[in-house]
Design a protein around this motif. Structure first.
Motif, PDB file in Angstrom:
ATOM      1  N   LYS A   1      26.364  18.629 -26.635  1.00  0.00           N
ATOM      2  CA  LYS A   1      27.375  18.023 -25.771  1.00  0.00           C
ATOM      3  C   LYS A   1      26.742  16.938 -24.900  1.00  0.00           C
ATOM      4  CE  LYS A   1      30.868  19.034 -22.328  1.00  0.00           C
ATOM      5  NZ  LYS A   1      31.363  19.955 -21.336  1.00  0.00           N
ATOM      6  N   LEU A   2      25.581  17.224 -24.332  1.00  0.00           N
ATOM      7  CA  LEU A   2      24.875  16.252 -23.502  1.00  0.00           C
ATOM      8  C   LEU A   2      24.558  14.984 -24.305  1.00  0.00           C
ATOM      9  CD1 LEU A   2      23.421  15.583 -20.810  1.00  0.00           C
ATOM     10  CD2 LEU A   2      21.377  16.611 -21.817  1.00  0.00           C
ATOM     11  N   ILE A   3      24.065  15.163 -25.531  1.00  0.00           N
ATOM     12  CA  ILE A   3      23.727  14.015 -26.382  1.00  0.00           C
ATOM     13  C   ILE A   3      24.970  13.208 -26.717  1.00  0.00           C
ATOM     14  CG2 ILE A   3      22.916  13.343 -28.681  1.00  0.00           C
ATOM     15  CD1 ILE A   3      20.989  15.790 -28.510  1.00  0.00           C
ATOM     16  N   THR A   4      26.027  13.866 -27.173  1.00  0.00           N
ATOM     17  CA  THR A   4      27.214  13.126 -27.613  1.00  0.00           C
ATOM     18  C   THR A   4      27.964  12.482 -26.451  1.00  0.00           C
ATOM     19  OG1 THR A   4      28.546  15.158 -27.638  1.00  0.00           O
ATOM     20  CG2 THR A   4      27.509  14.484 -29.714  1.00  0.00           C
ATOM     21  N   GLU A   5      27.867  13.061 -25.244  1.00  0.00           N
ATOM     22  CA  GLU A   5      28.536  12.452 -24.095  1.00  0.00           C
ATOM     23  C   GLU A   5      27.774  11.246 -23.545  1.00  0.00           C
ATOM     24  OE1 GLU A   5      29.145  15.614 -21.291  1.00  0.00           O
ATOM     25  OE2 GLU A   5      31.002  16.254 -22.261  1.00  0.00           O
ATOM     26  N   SER A   6      26.473  11.177 -23.819  1.00  0.00           N
ATOM     27  CA  SER A   6      25.673  10.084 -23.253  1.00  0.00           C
ATOM     28  C   SER A   6      25.245   9.056 -24.296  1.00  0.00           C
ATOM     29  CB  SER A   6      24.436  10.662 -22.556  1.00  0.00           C
ATOM     30  OG  SER A   6      23.616  11.327 -23.488  1.00  0.00           O
TER      31      SER A   6
ATOM     32  N   SER B   1      29.126   6.162 -39.674  1.00  0.00           N
ATOM     33  CA  SER B   1      28.343   5.902 -40.880  1.00  0.00           C
ATOM     34  C   SER B   1      27.446   4.671 -40.748  1.00  0.00           C
ATOM     35  CB  SER B   1      29.276   5.743 -42.084  1.00  0.00           C
ATOM     36  OG  SER B   1      30.145   4.648 -41.873  1.00  0.00           O
ATOM     37  N   ARG B   2      27.559   3.926 -39.656  1.00  0.00           N
ATOM     38  CA  ARG B   2      26.705   2.743 -39.448  1.00  0.00           C
ATOM     39  C   ARG B   2      25.388   3.107 -38.763  1.00  0.00           C
ATOM     40  NH1 ARG B   2      30.874   1.265 -36.224  1.00  0.00           N
ATOM     41  NH2 ARG B   2      29.343   0.660 -34.664  1.00  0.00           N
ATOM     42  N   PHE B   3      25.073   4.406 -38.676  1.00  0.00           N
ATOM     43  CA  PHE B   3      23.901   4.848 -37.929  1.00  0.00           C
ATOM     44  C   PHE B   3      22.620   4.147 -38.375  1.00  0.00           C
ATOM     45  CE2 PHE B   3      20.211   7.518 -37.190  1.00  0.00           C
ATOM     46  CZ  PHE B   3      20.297   7.709 -35.828  1.00  0.00           C
ATOM     47  N   ALA B   4      22.324   4.155 -39.664  1.00  0.00           N
ATOM     48  CA  ALA B   4      21.066   3.563 -40.153  1.00  0.00           C
ATOM     49  C   ALA B   4      21.010   2.069 -39.829  1.00  0.00           C
ATOM     50  CB  ALA B   4      20.912   3.797 -41.657  1.00  0.00           C
ATOM     51  N   THR B   5      22.103   1.363 -40.031  1.00  0.00           N
ATOM     52  CA  THR B   5      22.149  -0.074 -39.757  1.00  0.00           C
ATOM     53  C   THR B   5      21.937  -0.355 -38.278  1.00  0.00           C
ATOM     54  OG1 THR B   5      23.681  -0.367 -41.611  1.00  0.00           O
ATOM     55  CG2 THR B   5      23.584  -2.145 -39.991  1.00  0.00           C
ATOM     56  N   GLU B   6      22.619   0.396 -37.419  1.00  0.00           N
ATOM     57  CA  GLU B   6      22.498   0.211 -35.969  1.00  0.00           C
ATOM     58  C   GLU B   6      21.088   0.548 -35.480  1.00  0.00           C
ATOM     59  OE1 GLU B   6      24.772  -0.883 -33.584  1.00  0.00           O
ATOM     60  OE2 GLU B   6      26.045  -1.452 -35.264  1.00  0.00           O
ATOM     61  N   ALA B   7      20.512   1.631 -36.005  1.00  0.00           N
ATOM     62  CA  ALA B   7      19.168   2.027 -35.589  1.00  0.00           C
ATOM     63  C   ALA B   7      18.152   0.958 -35.972  1.00  0.00           C
ATOM     64  CB  ALA B   7      18.792   3.371 -36.225  1.00  0.00           C
ATOM     65  N   ARG B   8      18.291   0.392 -37.166  1.00  0.00           N
ATOM     66  CA  ARG B   8      17.377  -0.681 -37.588  1.00  0.00           C
ATOM     67  C   ARG B   8      17.547  -1.925 -36.716  1.00  0.00           C
ATOM     68  NH1 ARG B   8      18.579   1.350 -42.866  1.00  0.00           N
ATOM     69  NH2 ARG B   8      16.652   2.140 -43.804  1.00  0.00           N
TER      70      ARG B   8
ATOM     71  N   ILE C   1      22.398   6.239 -29.532  1.00  0.00           N
ATOM     72  CA  ILE C   1      23.471   6.303 -30.527  1.00  0.00           C
ATOM     73  C   ILE C   1      23.352   7.608 -31.310  1.00  0.00           C
ATOM     74  CG2 ILE C   1      23.641   3.789 -30.788  1.00  0.00           C
ATOM     75  CD1 ILE C   1      22.103   4.099 -33.470  1.00  0.00           C
ATOM     76  N   TYR C   2      24.458   7.985 -31.929  1.00  0.00           N
ATOM     77  CA  TYR C   2      24.436   9.080 -32.891  1.00  0.00           C
ATOM     78  C   TYR C   2      25.463   8.767 -33.959  1.00  0.00           C
ATOM     79  CZ  TYR C   2      28.670  11.178 -30.824  1.00  0.00           C
ATOM     80  OH  TYR C   2      29.938  11.410 -30.379  1.00  0.00           O
TER      81      TYR C   2
ATOM     82  N   ILE D   1      14.097   9.068 -34.923  1.00  0.00           N
ATOM     83  CA  ILE D   1      15.428   9.692 -34.992  1.00  0.00           C
ATOM     84  C   ILE D   1      15.248  11.199 -34.905  1.00  0.00           C
ATOM     85  CG2 ILE D   1      16.439   7.830 -36.372  1.00  0.00           C
ATOM     86  CD1 ILE D   1      16.211   9.732 -38.812  1.00  0.00           C
ATOM     87  N   LEU D   2      16.285  11.879 -34.484  1.00  0.00           N
ATOM     88  CA  LEU D   2      16.300  13.340 -34.425  1.00  0.00           C
ATOM     89  C   LEU D   2      17.655  13.821 -34.923  1.00  0.00           C
ATOM     90  CD1 LEU D   2      14.796  13.931 -30.880  1.00  0.00           C
ATOM     91  CD2 LEU D   2      13.670  14.358 -33.059  1.00  0.00           C
TER      92      LEU D   2
END
Length: 161
Positions: free
Chosen positions: A101-106, A112-119, A131-132, A150-151
């Motif tokens: 909850k802490l992670i998703t709220e912050s 599905s764009r996770f890999a693109t955004e992280a790069r 991001i998540y 990433i985790l």
């Protein structure tokens, strides 16, 4: 790994994964298995039935593959639970819920764009932020190999993983 449908003395059904059949037998004998619904320690294997799927070879012959799968009972819907041989299971799951909850709220959910955004963040193309989202195992492996930290989010019993 072996997957069993389990049942406590009160009839609550849940699932568990074990290294082998002997691992289940040892944990059950030593009282390390508990029902996640009622906490009962009298746990046994529930009735299992084979799941059969077919695949056609080049000659058009169907080859059957048989795996153990739980028998679905119509009278009571399945409850997503987790079997952990740990007396502090409820506390651990509660802490995992709070962490998630802490992670998703912050953080921003980029789906599905996770890999693109992280790069893009790693290469300085976009602003750094938390991001998540979703990534395939292959995408996650590639991100790690590229040095992008990433985790995985904690997986909860209700996620039906």
């Amino acid at each position: 790994m072996i997957h069993y449908s389990l049942q406590c003395a009160d009839g609550h059904e849940f699932e568990g994964w074990f290294r082998n059949a002997g691992d289940f037998d040892r944990q059950a004998r030593d009282g390390h298995l508990t029902c996640p619904v009622c906490g009962g320690s009298e746990v046994s294997k529930a009735l299992m039935a084979p799941a059969v799927s077919g695949a056609r070879d080049d000659a058009g012959t169907v080859e059957a593959v048989v795996e153990n799968a739980p028998v679905k009972q119509a009278q009571e819907p399945a409850v997503p639970v987790m079997a952990m041989p740990n007396p502090h299971q409820a506390q651990i799951v509660d802490m995992m819920r709070k962490l998630r909850k802490l992670i998703t709220e912050s953080a921003d959910n980029v789906g599905s764009r996770f890999a693109t955004e992280a790069r893009a963040m790693h290469h300085g193309e976009t602003e750094q932020r938390s991001i998540y989202g979703e990534a395939s195992p292959e995408d996650a492996r590639e991100l790690v190999e590229e040095g992008i930290e990433i985790l995985p989010l904690p997986v909860l019993p209700e996620d039906k993983n």
